[in-house]
Write a protein that holds these residues in place. Structure first.
Motif, PDB file in Angstrom:
ATOM      1  N   SER A  23     -10.261  20.995  -1.750  1.00 45.76           N
ATOM      2  CA  SER A  23     -11.343  21.398  -0.847  1.00 45.76           C
ATOM      3  C   SER A  23     -11.089  22.788  -0.293  1.00 45.76           C
ATOM      4  N   LEU A  24     -12.181  23.500  -0.036  1.00 45.85           N
ATOM      5  CA  LEU A  24     -12.137  24.722   0.758  1.00 45.85           C
ATOM      6  C   LEU A  24     -12.744  24.375   2.114  1.00 45.85           C
ATOM      7  N   ILE A  25     -11.951  24.507   3.165  1.00 45.70           N
ATOM      8  CA  ILE A  25     -12.420  24.196   4.519  1.00 45.70           C
ATOM      9  C   ILE A  25     -12.633  25.506   5.260  1.00 45.70           C
ATOM     10  N   GLN A  26     -13.865  25.735   5.691  1.00 46.15           N
ATOM     11  CA  GLN A  26     -14.196  26.959   6.412  1.00 46.15           C
ATOM     12  C   GLN A  26     -14.467  26.649   7.880  1.00 46.15           C
ATOM     13  N   ILE A  27     -13.915  27.463   8.755  1.00 43.55           N
ATOM     14  CA  ILE A  27     -14.132  27.343  10.197  1.00 43.55           C
ATOM     15  C   ILE A  27     -14.845  28.595  10.663  1.00 43.55           C
ATOM     16  N   ASN A  28     -15.990  28.418  11.315  1.00 41.52           N
ATOM     17  CA  ASN A  28     -16.797  29.546  11.780  1.00 41.52           C
ATOM     18  C   ASN A  28     -16.263  30.046  13.120  1.00 41.52           C
ATOM     19  N   THR A  29     -15.974  31.335  13.188  1.00 42.12           N
ATOM     20  CA  THR A  29     -15.402  31.913  14.404  1.00 42.12           C
ATOM     21  C   THR A  29     -16.401  32.773  15.175  1.00 42.12           C
ATOM     22  N   ASP A  30     -17.689  32.602  14.910  1.00 39.22           N
ATOM     23  CA  ASP A  30     -18.704  33.379  15.635  1.00 39.22           C
ATOM     24  C   ASP A  30     -18.605  33.142  17.140  1.00 39.22           C
ATOM     25  N   ASN A  31     -18.442  31.882  17.527  1.00 40.04           N
ATOM     26  CA  ASN A  31     -18.402  31.508  18.929  1.00 40.04           C
ATOM     27  C   ASN A  31     -16.991  31.063  19.319  1.00 40.04           C
ATOM     28  N   LYS A  32     -16.770  30.914  20.611  1.00 36.82           N
ATOM     29  CA  LYS A  32     -15.488  30.402  21.092  1.00 36.82           C
ATOM     30  C   LYS A  32     -15.213  29.025  20.488  1.00 36.82           C
ATOM     31  N   ILE A  33     -13.959  28.776  20.161  1.00 37.70           N
ATOM     32  CA  ILE A  33     -13.557  27.448  19.693  1.00 37.70           C
ATOM     33  C   ILE A  33     -12.595  26.876  20.726  1.00 37.70           C
ATOM     34  N   PHE A  34     -12.969  25.749  21.290  1.00 37.75           N
ATOM     35  CA  PHE A  34     -12.181  25.147  22.352  1.00 37.75           C
ATOM     36  C   PHE A  34     -11.139  24.196  21.771  1.00 37.75           C
ATOM     37  N   ILE A  35     -10.115  23.925  22.552  1.00 36.14           N
ATOM     38  CA  ILE A  35      -8.941  23.220  22.050  1.00 36.14           C
ATOM     39  C   ILE A  35      -9.268  21.847  21.469  1.00 36.14           C
ATOM     40  N   ASP A  36     -10.220  21.139  22.042  1.00 30.82           N
ATOM     41  CA  ASP A  36     -10.587  19.818  21.530  1.00 30.82           C
ATOM     42  C   ASP A  36     -11.241  19.900  20.150  1.00 30.82           C
ATOM     43  N   ARG A  37     -11.877  21.043  19.867  1.00 31.02           N
ATOM     44  CA  ARG A  37     -12.560  21.197  18.577  1.00 31.02           C
ATOM     45  C   ARG A  37     -11.571  21.365  17.433  1.00 31.02           C
ATOM     46  N   ALA A  38     -10.332  21.742  17.732  1.00 31.17           N
ATOM     47  CA  ALA A  38      -9.331  21.852  16.669  1.00 31.17           C
ATOM     48  C   ALA A  38      -9.135  20.496  16.004  1.00 31.17           C
ATOM     49  N   ILE A  39      -9.053  19.450  16.820  1.00 29.89           N
ATOM     50  CA  ILE A  39      -8.917  18.102  16.264  1.00 29.89           C
ATOM     51  C   ILE A  39     -10.244  17.617  15.700  1.00 29.89           C
ATOM     52  N   ASP A  40     -11.323  17.814  16.456  1.00 31.89           N
ATOM     53  CA  ASP A  40     -12.630  17.296  16.025  1.00 31.89           C
ATOM     54  C   ASP A  40     -13.079  17.919  14.703  1.00 31.89           C
ATOM     55  N   VAL A  41     -13.104  19.247  14.654  1.00 34.14           N
ATOM     56  CA  VAL A  41     -13.563  19.930  13.443  1.00 34.14           C
ATOM     57  C   VAL A  41     -12.545  19.767  12.329  1.00 34.14           C
ATOM     58  N   GLY A  42     -11.254  19.879  12.681  1.00 34.40           N
ATOM     59  CA  GLY A  42     -10.214  19.744  11.668  1.00 34.40           C
ATOM     60  C   GLY A  42     -10.237  18.388  10.985  1.00 34.40           C
ATOM     61  N   SER A  43     -10.253  17.316  11.768  1.00 30.91           N
ATOM     62  CA  SER A  43     -10.280  15.959  11.191  1.00 30.91           C
ATOM     63  C   SER A  43     -11.594  15.699  10.456  1.00 30.91           C
ATOM     64  N   HIS A  44     -12.697  16.148  11.030  1.00 29.69           N
ATOM     65  CA  HIS A  44     -14.015  15.939  10.430  1.00 29.69           C
ATOM     66  C   HIS A  44     -14.068  16.526   9.024  1.00 29.69           C
ATOM     67  N   GLU A  45     -13.555  17.731   8.873  1.00 32.38           N
ATOM     68  CA  GLU A  45     -13.647  18.399   7.576  1.00 32.38           C
ATOM     69  C   GLU A  45     -12.543  17.973   6.610  1.00 32.38           C
TER      70      GLU A  45
END
Length: 436
Positions: free
Chosen positions: A229-251
């Motif tokens: 897989s290629l996992i892309q994280i969009n950095t346009d907006n602020k990324i808050f600490i809880d999103r590291a787990i949420d977005v990371g696990s989700h993808e």
């Protein structure tokens, strides 16, 4: 001799049945190939339609896309294929063939609706979501969300507007951009470790993490096949600490990366179900994909585990203080009850009962988005439309399915077992709704 004579008719019947099943399987596999060809042809015109394909090159379109979108011929092909599959589903006595045929029929209904949407033939939000994803999400009025806003008002520090106070608290936990990659890698590595303690994943599985900009989404998994897989994280907006787990696990784990891997291994490679080599984004499959990816966060980090891991690993790695983090996560738990509010903004925009300005105000008030994320969310809705229901209603349906199959907080192993089974089968939304 008499025993042999008595056994002969039985063997003859079994032989006939075996031959009939082989012919039926052969016919179904041909229909599955036509299903893939049709999906890839639609994808020649609609660039968002094919999310992943890892099947044989022989099924890819032989001709370049025509200048004009062939709406009528695509709809006719989808309808003809559905009729053939329905006929087979009605006559077969083989359970797996019935499941496959019915599953492809549901997918093809979505093909037809997406073709019409691409041709700018629109329906209401609920009609569209039913055709594309097989379900209609619950409708909530404004009063439903006000109680959660009042609850937030009672726990957030300071006085004044709830959103302003929430943003002030959240900004303490925005990940510095130079720390984003190591924080995301740490969150994904922990999710992977927890997932691997329950599932045996393919030995050669891997992913690549990439930070990107100018996207309407916060994260995306581009599944490449062969368990990559290629996992892309969009950095346009602020990324808050809880999103590291949420977005990371989700993808990744146990989200999209694991879902796609299990389907590829268990159904495409092990059973030869070629229809699974194609993942059409606008289809009931996305209800399962997004719902399971969101539920997977809770599965991998149950109870207070997310808070503990954030405090002990992610915040120090990001160079952030832990002061106020408990209140922040309490606020996030209440904010989670507001996740259907985005559906109402999307419903309003698609049904043209809500202007862009009103939708932004709604998202800021009831989804607690800042200006940037509200604008980005509107962009997402404009592009993906009723797709938003897959995140919240899909998650609720997956959670209900897992619990109905014995998976609760008190029985975590059964949770993982039921979840893994769900990710390894052709599941229809109708079967999930029945368990809710």
């Amino acid at each position: 001799m008499r025993k042999l004579l008595l056994l002969a008719p039985v063997l003859f019947v079994l032989s006939c049945k075996s031959t009939a099943e082989k012919e039926e399987n052969k016919k179904l596999n041909k229909l599955a190939e036509e299903y893939v060809r049709l999906g890839l042809t639609i994808g020649q015109y609609d660039g968002d339609f094919v999310d992943a394909y890892y099947g044989p090159d022989s099924l890819k379109p032989k001709q370049e896309a025509a200048d004009d979108f062939p709406k009528d011929s695509l709809l006719a092909s989808a309808n003809e294929l559905m009729n053939d599959l329905r006929s087979l589903a009605h006559t077969t006595t083989v359970d797996s063939n019935k499941i496959r045929a019915n599953w492809m029929c549901d997918q093809l209904l979505a093909f037809s609706r997406r073709v019409r949407i691409y041709s700018e033939e629109y329906e209401s939000f609920d009609e569209e979501s039913k055709a594309l994803f097989g379900v209609v999400a619950p409708v909530y009025d404004e009063d439903y969300f006000k109680s959660s806003i009042a609850e937030l008002d009672s726990i957030l520090p300071g006085k004044g507007n709830v959103n302003d106070r929430f943003q002030k608290l959240a900004n303490k936990f925005a990940i510095p951009k130079d720390k984003l990659e190591p924080v995301m890698n740490a969150a994904i590595a922990e999710a992977r470790k927890r997932t691997k303690s329950h599932y045996q994943l393919p030995a050669n599985e891997s992913f690549t993490l990439e930070l990107v900009t100018k996207k309407p989404w916060s994260g995306y998994n581009w599944y490449k096949g062969n368990y990559k897989s290629l996992i892309q994280i969009n950095t346009d907006n602020k990324i808050f600490i809880d999103r590291a787990i949420d977005v990371g696990s989700h993808e990744s784990y146990p989200g999209h990366h694991v879902y796609n891997m299990l389907l590829e291994k268990n159904l495409y490679h092990d059973r030869g179900w070629v229809e699974l080599s194609l993942y059409p984004l606008f289809s009931p499959q996305s209800l399962i994909a997004e719902g399971s990816a969101n539920y997977g966060v809770e599965l991998a980090f149950p109870g207070n585990d997310k808070v503990k891991f954030t405090k002990s690993v992610l915040l120090p790695l990001a160079g952030l203080d832990t002061a106020g983090v408990d209140t922040y996560f309490k606020a996030l738990a209440i904010k989670g009850k507001l996740n259907y509010a985005r559906n109402e903004a999307a419903r309003g925009l698609i049904n043209e009962t809500m202007s862009r300005g009103k939708a932004i105000s709604w998202l800021k008030k009831y989804c607690l988005m800042n200006d940037e994320t509200a604008e980005k969310s509107i962009d997402f809705i404009r592009k993906y439309r009723s797709y938003v229901i897959n995140y919240n209603y899909g998650q609720d349906l997956i959670k209900s399915y897992v619990e109905q199959n014995g998976g609760t907080a008190q029985t975590p192993n059964k949770r993982w077992d039921a979840f893994g089974k769900l990710l390894s089968e052709e599941v229809t939304p109708a079967s999930l709704v029945k368990t809710k």
